[in-house]
Design a protein around this motif. Sequence first.
Motif, short mmCIF file in Angstrom:
data_model
loop_
_atom_site.label_atom_id
_atom_site.label_comp_id
_atom_site.label_asym_id
_atom_site.label_seq_id
_atom_site.Cartn_x
_atom_site.Cartn_y
_atom_site.Cartn_z
N LEU A 84 -3.87 5.51 0.08
CA LEU A 84 -4.02 6.76 0.82
C LEU A 84 -2.85 6.97 1.77
O LEU A 84 -2.27 8.07 1.84
CB LEU A 84 -5.34 6.75 1.60
CG LEU A 84 -5.60 7.92 2.54
CD1 LEU A 84 -5.65 9.24 1.76
CD2 LEU A 84 -6.91 7.72 3.32
N VAL A 85 -2.48 5.92 2.51
CA VAL A 85 -1.37 6.03 3.45
C VAL A 85 -0.06 6.31 2.70
O VAL A 85 0.73 7.18 3.09
CB VAL A 85 -1.25 4.74 4.29
CG1 VAL A 85 0.03 4.76 5.12
CG2 VAL A 85 -2.46 4.58 5.20
N SER A 86 0.18 5.58 1.62
CA SER A 86 1.42 5.75 0.85
C SER A 86 1.51 7.14 0.25
O SER A 86 2.57 7.79 0.30
CB SER A 86 1.49 4.69 -0.25
OG SER A 86 1.47 3.39 0.29
N ALA A 87 0.40 7.61 -0.33
CA ALA A 87 0.41 8.94 -0.95
C ALA A 87 0.63 10.03 0.09
O ALA A 87 1.39 10.98 -0.15
CB ALA A 87 -0.92 9.17 -1.68
N THR A 88 -0.01 9.90 1.26
CA THR A 88 0.14 10.91 2.30
C THR A 88 1.58 10.95 2.81
O THR A 88 2.14 12.02 3.06
CB THR A 88 -0.82 10.61 3.47
OG1 THR A 88 -2.16 10.56 2.96
CG2 THR A 88 -0.74 11.69 4.53
N TRP A 89 2.20 9.78 2.96
CA TRP A 89 3.60 9.73 3.38
C TRP A 89 4.50 10.42 2.35
O TRP A 89 5.35 11.24 2.70
CB TRP A 89 4.05 8.28 3.58
CG TRP A 89 5.53 8.14 3.71
CD1 TRP A 89 6.31 8.56 4.74
CD2 TRP A 89 6.41 7.56 2.74
NE1 TRP A 89 7.64 8.28 4.49
CE2 TRP A 89 7.72 7.66 3.26
CE3 TRP A 89 6.22 6.96 1.49
CZ2 TRP A 89 8.83 7.19 2.56
CZ3 TRP A 89 7.33 6.49 0.81
CH2 TRP A 89 8.62 6.60 1.34
#
Length: 384
Positions: free
Chosen positions: A70-75
């Motif tokens: 989730l964090v990687s995709a949002t970044w």
Amino acid sequence: MNKSFKAIMRSEQFGYALEDSKEKLVEEKAAVEWESRVAFTLASHEFGLVFEALAEGMRSKNASFFSACLVSATWLVHMLSVLPDTGIRGAARHCLLKQYISILKSSNNLDDKALAMLAVRSFMNDADGMKDLSFYIKDILKTIRELKKSSVLAYDMLKILSDGKESSSDIWNHEELNQVDCSTNGEVLSIVYFKNIIFFGHSDGMLKVWEGGARILDLIQESHEHTKAVTSLSILQSGEKLYSGSLDKTVRVWTVRDKIISCVEVHDMRDQVHNLTVANTIACFTPHGAGVKVFSWNGGFKSLNPNKSVKSLALEHGKLYCGCQDNSIQEIDLATETLGAIQAGNRKLLGKSHPVHALKVHDGLLYSAGSSADGTMIKRGFTH
């Protein structure tokens, strides 16, 4: 960035070498360029294949793996909004948008919702993104309304979705015409309106009558016959009688003539009165505790649903609707000749444990307002 700026200013005040700040600015510029190159390389590989992998990871039941994806995709989605578009943005939306909408709708983790909201905001930066988001507009609005008061980003999104007019995203608009200070008699706990006459019930037992025409409020009368808080008010459709329920365990009946009220009857309810609703021959209220009490003006009592915690009442056409703590609505047929013949039926709206805080019946429709856990939902359904 603000932190770095303040640190630079402090260092200058203390006479440290300016070369240090210049070096920091060079380092920050290099870091931004490196981040952009990494994001572009990852997103462009096999025309966005990384987004398919991240979407799969966001469906994982492993909490730590889900969070990392989730964090990687949002970044990456955020970086795509600032990088030149090579068609990858559409691929990212195709892979990730449904996952983000699902998180906004159902996640109980505020951090996850915030990340999903940030990604959705990034998708809103181009026309194609807004077009794709239009299919999920109701789900998006529900969540960002919840977060509006605590998030500048949510407020910004509401303005965009409503063409710059944030107020049109609200349930209703209003204009303040007048305001009067009623604090001398404590909180206003109940209010009822009839033909430009407004009745207020206060926490100290005061009952006030106001005239609300001509865009002003004029105090007509004050009556302090209740000894404790006036929790609820009800008025007949004819406007001839007003009923007040109180924590002093009484219901008072008032005549209304020429905007003046006079108490003509006092009924001992044997319990604190909440959510009073009245018909011509009976009164219904929730006592302190559980259940509902039905009172005949002839003096008889009937207790219903003693094991149910009732939060709200609505009465129309001989049927009483009770909004309960467990999110059920009890339907009670009052169209009987005797209190003993009244029986309780049951209509369960949802299987959740959120209370039904308010009910209103009008023109064959039942409106119910639920808990903030569901975004302060307002539902309506047919009563027949």
